[in-house]
Design an enzyme around this catalytic site. Structure first.
Site, PDB file in Angstrom:
ATOM      1  N   GLY A 280      -8.831  -8.593  -1.954  1.00  0.00           N
ATOM      2  CA  GLY A 280     -10.001  -7.844  -2.253  1.00  0.00           C
ATOM      3  C   GLY A 280     -10.933  -8.122  -0.844  1.00  0.00           C
ATOM      4  O   GLY A 280     -11.409  -9.060  -0.913  1.00  0.00           O
TER       5      GLY A 280
ATOM      6  N   MET B  29       0.746  -1.267  -0.101  1.00  0.00           N
ATOM      7  CA  MET B  29      -0.062   0.013  -0.053  1.00  0.00           C
ATOM      8  C   MET B  29       0.803   1.450  -0.160  1.00  0.00           C
ATOM      9  O   MET B  29       1.568   1.516   0.804  1.00  0.00           O
ATOM     10  CB  MET B  29      -0.931   0.093   1.148  1.00  0.00           C
ATOM     11  CG  MET B  29      -1.978  -1.217   1.117  1.00  0.00           C
ATOM     12  SD  MET B  29      -3.006  -1.031   2.640  1.00  0.00           S
ATOM     13  CE  MET B  29      -2.033  -1.750   3.944  1.00  0.00           C
ATOM     14  N   ALA B  30       0.736   2.007  -0.908  1.00  0.00           N
ATOM     15  CA  ALA B  30       1.520   3.338  -1.113  1.00  0.00           C
ATOM     16  C   ALA B  30       1.425   4.045   0.056  1.00  0.00           C
ATOM     17  O   ALA B  30       0.310   4.552   0.688  1.00  0.00           O
ATOM     18  CB  ALA B  30       0.874   4.013  -2.230  1.00  0.00           C
TER      19      ALA B  30
ATOM     20  N   ARG C 218      -6.474  -3.046   3.670  1.00  0.00           N
ATOM     21  CA  ARG C 218      -6.745  -1.996   4.394  1.00  0.00           C
ATOM     22  C   ARG C 218      -7.061  -2.256   5.904  1.00  0.00           C
ATOM     23  O   ARG C 218      -7.049  -1.634   6.731  1.00  0.00           O
ATOM     24  CB  ARG C 218      -7.764  -1.201   3.637  1.00  0.00           C
ATOM     25  CG  ARG C 218      -7.697  -0.501   2.507  1.00  0.00           C
ATOM     26  CD  ARG C 218      -8.839   0.139   1.694  1.00  0.00           C
ATOM     27  NE  ARG C 218      -9.728  -0.739   1.166  1.00  0.00           N
ATOM     28  CZ  ARG C 218     -10.619  -0.680   0.531  1.00  0.00           C
ATOM     29  NH1 ARG C 218     -11.200   0.264   0.629  1.00  0.00           N
ATOM     30  NH2 ARG C 218     -11.267  -2.020  -0.155  1.00  0.00           N
TER      31      ARG C 218
ATOM     32  N   CYS D 299      -2.336  -0.998  -9.925  1.00  0.00           N
ATOM     33  CA  CYS D 299      -2.749   0.338  -9.391  1.00  0.00           C
ATOM     34  C   CYS D 299      -3.913   0.903 -10.271  1.00  0.00           C
ATOM     35  O   CYS D 299      -3.349   1.269 -11.459  1.00  0.00           O
ATOM     36  CB  CYS D 299      -1.454   0.984  -9.051  1.00  0.00           C
ATOM     37  SG  CYS D 299      -1.787   2.279  -8.392  1.00  0.00           S
TER      38      CYS D 299
END
Length: 311
Positions: free
Chosen positions: A198, A13-14, A221, A97
């Site tokens: 996902g 994750m950036a 996340r 991305c």
């Protein structure tokens, strides 16, 4: 009897999967972690700030470098440089991305619009290094253009070690239906390991994705709210926040030469994004959120965590 689950990885994750986050997640069950996205062109040019994104902590054991870019030759050269650092278990390539500024460069999910180039990227990087190479991608640009089958074939032909599918289309971003039916079809056709990604947020969602037959699960996340999600434990949010703050200060001290801010100020500014996530949905979380901007020092953050614990 609960379904036996495959290994769980911390997805790249950036701006989030820094050494601080990776160490925390590995300590709580992540079998593999990834750096945030690192620009291959910046690596080739020797950019100090870009190379700093490849910083690892000595205690990291299973970290992979996650690279992006549009050019096969430059990605191959970047991969050679990364391999020479001797810090990583493997190279992971980004072809998923959906962020417009990344796609505008011809990188990320834009590679799915040019599958011959997608294949060349994979082939050139695999030939350039001895480390295993994986790729993370999506099902296609949109539901009307499902290109997963050709992307899978090109990945297999290139010799990648595994392919991870975020089981959504680029047009969906990070929301909407996770297409487990398509993921199951991919697994049935694949000749290489397939990983799934996902909206894995808990054991039921992990079991649903594992039922497709994927060989690993990538969690993104949900790990920001609970680094213990890899073992599906709840964890003590105060203890997790305190440990994360300690690691973040350590990382920002190393990064101080690239910032206008001192390490403490940078750590606190960064950590304010994390703190509310740890207490989300708990009594007192909204009050804490209202005063996040008042936190200026590490002592302020620690005091806020202590107050939350005592309340």
């Amino acid at each position: 009897m609960p379904l036996s689950l495959p290994p769980r990885f911390l997805a790249p994750m950036a701006e989030f999967t820094t050494p601080a986050m990776r160490v925390l997640c590995e300590a709580h069950g992540a079998a593999r972690t990834f750096t945030e996205m690192v620009n291959a062109e910046g690596i080739c040019r020797g950019g100090e700030k870009t190379l700093f994104l490849l910083t690892t902590f000595p205690e990291e054991r299973h970290v992979w470098a996650h690279l992006y870019g549009p050019d096969p030759e430059r990605l191959a050269e970047a991969a050679r440089i990364v391999e020479g650092l001797g810090r990583f278990e493997g190279i992971d390539l980004n072809a998923g991305c959906p962020v417009p500024r990344i796609m505008a460069q011809g990188a990320g999910s834009a590679l799915l619009r040019d599958l011959p180039r997608f294949g060349r990227v994979l082939s050139e990087v695999v030939k350039a290094v001895r480390l295993p190479v994986t790729v993370k991608t999506r099902l296609g640009p949109n539901p009307q253009v499902p290109v997963w089958r050709e992307a899978l074939r090109r990945a297999e032909d290139a010799g990648v070690a595994a392919i991870a599918f975020h089981a959504r289309f680029t047009s969906q971003g990070h929301a909407g239906t996770v297409h487990l039916d398509v993921l199951r079809e991919i697994v049935a056709e694949a000749r290489i390991p397939v990983y799934g990604n996902g909206s894995i947020i808990d054991r039921p969602s992990a079991e649903a994705m594992a039922a497709t037959g994927v060989e690993a699960l990538l969690i993104a996340r949900a790990a920001l709210e609970n680094p213990c999600v890899f073992t599906f434990d709840k964890g003590d949010p105060c203890a997790l926040a305190e440990r994360h703050l300690e690691l973040e200060l350590r990382y920002r001290t190393l990064a101080e030469r690239f910032s206008r801010l001192r390490a403490e100020a940078s750590a606190v500014l960064t950590f304010r994004r994390h703190l509310f996530r740890y207490f989300k949905g708990l009594p007192g979380a909204n009050a804490l959120r209202a005063r996040l901007m008042e936190l200026r020092t590490v002592a302020d953050v620690r005091a806020a965590i202590a107050a939350f614990r005592n309340s």
